[in-house]
Write a protein that holds these residues in place. Sequence first.
Motif, PDB file in Angstrom:
ATOM      1  N   GLN A   1      -0.646  -0.598  -3.241  1.00  0.00           N
ATOM      2  CA  GLN A   1       0.431  -1.548  -2.960  1.00  0.00           C
ATOM      3  C   GLN A   1       1.115  -1.220  -1.636  1.00  0.00           C
ATOM      4  OE1 GLN A   1       2.870  -1.196  -6.526  1.00  0.00           O
ATOM      5  NE2 GLN A   1       1.945  -3.037  -7.404  1.00  0.00           N
ATOM      6  N   ILE A   2       1.571  -2.274  -0.971  1.00  0.00           N
ATOM      7  CA  ILE A   2       2.383  -2.140   0.240  1.00  0.00           C
ATOM      8  C   ILE A   2       3.738  -2.751  -0.077  1.00  0.00           C
ATOM      9  CG2 ILE A   2       2.577  -2.691   2.693  1.00  0.00           C
ATOM     10  CD1 ILE A   2      -0.458  -3.058   2.724  1.00  0.00           C
ATOM     11  N   CYS A   3       4.786  -1.933  -0.097  1.00  0.00           N
ATOM     12  CA  CYS A   3       6.101  -2.397  -0.539  1.00  0.00           C
ATOM     13  C   CYS A   3       7.185  -1.747   0.308  1.00  0.00           C
ATOM     14  CB  CYS A   3       6.300  -2.055  -2.013  1.00  0.00           C
ATOM     15  SG  CYS A   3       7.852  -2.631  -2.713  1.00  0.00           S
ATOM     16  N   ASP A   4       8.034  -2.567   0.923  1.00  0.00           N
ATOM     17  CA  ASP A   4       9.173  -2.079   1.715  1.00  0.00           C
ATOM     18  C   ASP A   4       8.742  -1.086   2.798  1.00  0.00           C
ATOM     19  OD1 ASP A   4      10.882  -3.602   0.136  1.00  0.00           O
ATOM     20  OD2 ASP A   4      11.159  -1.979  -1.304  1.00  0.00           O
ATOM     21  N   GLY A   5       7.633  -1.406   3.455  1.00  0.00           N
ATOM     22  CA  GLY A   5       7.167  -0.548   4.535  1.00  0.00           C
ATOM     23  C   GLY A   5       6.476   0.719   4.080  1.00  0.00           C
ATOM     24  N   GLN A   6       6.275   0.875   2.787  1.00  0.00           N
ATOM     25  CA  GLN A   6       5.610   2.052   2.241  1.00  0.00           C
ATOM     26  C   GLN A   6       4.238   1.667   1.697  1.00  0.00           C
ATOM     27  OE1 GLN A   6       6.761   5.398   1.739  1.00  0.00           O
ATOM     28  NE2 GLN A   6       8.508   4.971   3.078  1.00  0.00           N
ATOM     29  N   LEU A   7       3.267   2.519   1.937  1.00  0.00           N
ATOM     30  CA  LEU A   7       1.930   2.333   1.386  1.00  0.00           C
ATOM     31  C   LEU A   7       1.751   3.281   0.212  1.00  0.00           C
ATOM     32  CD1 LEU A   7      -0.932   1.210   1.388  1.00  0.00           C
ATOM     33  CD2 LEU A   7      -1.532   2.899   3.144  1.00  0.00           C
ATOM     34  N   HIS A   8       1.395   2.707  -0.943  1.00  0.00           N
ATOM     35  CA  HIS A   8       1.194   3.489  -2.164  1.00  0.00           C
ATOM     36  C   HIS A   8      -0.294   3.416  -2.538  1.00  0.00           C
ATOM     37  CE1 HIS A   8       5.595   3.505  -2.745  1.00  0.00           C
ATOM     38  NE2 HIS A   8       5.535   2.229  -2.367  1.00  0.00           N
TER      39      HIS A   8
ATOM     40  N   PRO B   1      -3.894  -9.109 -17.362  1.00  0.00           N
ATOM     41  CA  PRO B   1      -4.158  -9.308 -15.927  1.00  0.00           C
ATOM     42  C   PRO B   1      -3.762  -8.071 -15.126  1.00  0.00           C
ATOM     43  CG  PRO B   1      -2.189 -10.504 -16.590  1.00  0.00           C
ATOM     44  CD  PRO B   1      -2.792  -9.975 -17.847  1.00  0.00           C
ATOM     45  N   ALA B   2      -4.457  -7.851 -14.040  1.00  0.00           N
ATOM     46  CA  ALA B   2      -4.156  -6.706 -13.178  1.00  0.00           C
ATOM     47  C   ALA B   2      -2.835  -6.935 -12.451  1.00  0.00           C
ATOM     48  CB  ALA B   2      -5.282  -6.489 -12.178  1.00  0.00           C
ATOM     49  N   PRO B   3      -2.027  -5.905 -12.236  1.00  0.00           N
ATOM     50  CA  PRO B   3      -0.771  -6.050 -11.491  1.00  0.00           C
ATOM     51  C   PRO B   3      -1.040  -6.482 -10.056  1.00  0.00           C
ATOM     52  CG  PRO B   3      -0.854  -3.956 -12.670  1.00  0.00           C
ATOM     53  CD  PRO B   3      -2.222  -4.544 -12.719  1.00  0.00           C
ATOM     54  N   PRO B   4      -0.039  -7.027  -9.365  1.00  0.00           N
ATOM     55  CA  PRO B   4      -0.244  -7.418  -7.958  1.00  0.00           C
ATOM     56  C   PRO B   4      -0.514  -6.197  -7.086  1.00  0.00           C
ATOM     57  CG  PRO B   4       2.077  -7.544  -8.561  1.00  0.00           C
ATOM     58  CD  PRO B   4       1.326  -7.313  -9.831  1.00  0.00           C
ATOM     59  N   GLY B   5      -1.365  -6.393  -6.113  1.00  0.00           N
ATOM     60  CA  GLY B   5      -1.730  -5.313  -5.215  1.00  0.00           C
ATOM     61  C   GLY B   5      -3.182  -5.450  -4.799  1.00  0.00           C
ATOM     62  N   PHE B   6      -3.731  -4.361  -4.287  1.00  0.00           N
ATOM     63  CA  PHE B   6      -5.116  -4.353  -3.806  1.00  0.00           C
ATOM     64  C   PHE B   6      -5.942  -3.520  -4.779  1.00  0.00           C
ATOM     65  CE2 PHE B   6      -2.281  -4.969  -0.244  1.00  0.00           C
ATOM     66  CZ  PHE B   6      -2.821  -6.074   0.366  1.00  0.00           C
ATOM     67  N   SER B   7      -6.740  -4.230  -5.578  1.00  0.00           N
ATOM     68  CA  SER B   7      -7.463  -3.590  -6.671  1.00  0.00           C
ATOM     69  C   SER B   7      -8.573  -2.685  -6.147  1.00  0.00           C
ATOM     70  CB  SER B   7      -8.050  -4.647  -7.610  1.00  0.00           C
ATOM     71  OG  SER B   7      -9.050  -5.391  -6.930  1.00  0.00           O
TER      72      SER B   7
ATOM     73  N   ALA C   1      -8.861  -7.889   3.345  1.00  0.00           N
ATOM     74  CA  ALA C   1      -7.524  -8.304   2.933  1.00  0.00           C
ATOM     75  C   ALA C   1      -6.522  -7.159   3.036  1.00  0.00           C
ATOM     76  CB  ALA C   1      -7.547  -8.845   1.504  1.00  0.00           C
ATOM     77  N   PHE C   2      -6.962  -5.960   2.728  1.00  0.00           N
ATOM     78  CA  PHE C   2      -6.065  -4.810   2.812  1.00  0.00           C
ATOM     79  C   PHE C   2      -5.666  -4.552   4.267  1.00  0.00           C
ATOM     80  CE2 PHE C   2      -5.279  -0.265   3.268  1.00  0.00           C
ATOM     81  CZ  PHE C   2      -4.360  -0.039   2.264  1.00  0.00           C
TER      82      PHE C   2
END
Length: 330
Positions: free
Chosen positions: A234-241, A164-170, A322-323
């Motif tokens: 991914q969006i994590c802890d206020g950071q966009l990756h 399965p794909a990891p969580p995030g925006f594919s 969604a993003f």
Amino acid sequence: MEKRFRPLALLWVLFLALAGRALILRLRYPGQRTSPWILGGLLGFLALRMLSLTRDWRRGRLPGTRLLLPALVCLEGLGLMIARGPGLTFKLRLATALVLEALLLVLAIRAWRSVRSQPGAWPEDRIALAFEAFLPPRAARLIALELVMLGSALRFLCGGFRDPAPPGFSHHREAALGGFLPALPLLIPGDILLLHALFPHLAPWLRWILHGSTIYAVLWLFGFYATLKARPHQICDGQLHLHQGLVKSVSFPVGLIQSIGPLPEFNDDWARHAHMKGVQKLVAAGPAVLELELSEPVRVLGLLGPGRPTTRLAFSVDDPAAFRAALEQV
């Protein structure tokens, strides 16, 4: 900003020019006698490079292990010039290759083990850090990326496509490359038949090099798609990756975003080219493309390291709505 003269860059240009000339002469005139002179010139440039590395080592700018690889290549070249029999030449080449392969293999194994013990670190970063003891940082990063790319391809072909794909925006589900994956292996027998039909008298060593490059290209495409799937935005802890598989990545605070929206429609390619000038692209063909404008410049990490600062980014994502909704909630 005034550009400074870089003698090292000129040295590498001359080095590559001589190497290319030697290859052309070897292909056109197998019995020509200019190869020793060209080899001598290459070894002379390599000796100058070793002197520069030695100076930097004595000043503490780089580790002494950086001298090992050029020293081995220099010794092999001297062996080729002074060897009088094919047996000695072959043994010298084989010994040098085995030493280099053993060093790289040990470094790669140690890097993979360190990655497992430190979750969250990308494997190519650890491998590149290990290789920097023997190679320049850009070359170390490029080799590390290629190793991870091929490893991802083999894992994908051995059943990793079911993971399965990891969580995030594919940004892999709508990618055009996904539709071509089943047909990619057919390129290999097609390449073999085409080369035999068009170039029946091609040298065997060159034929195998071309076949190997086709196999490598097919594996690289599988690896690229596998990393597209394994590294969503991914969006994590206020950071966009943001990622483009293994090829490009960038991280920055969400607060830097001034505007976000789809790319405008263009009447012709010239208008598109003018609009995209200065934009760093993390795009996989197929999914929708969004454009970001930032309040401060960032550097996108590419194959050879960080790129130029930019305040505009274009990236692909399977579900733009969604993003954008997730960004508004941060």
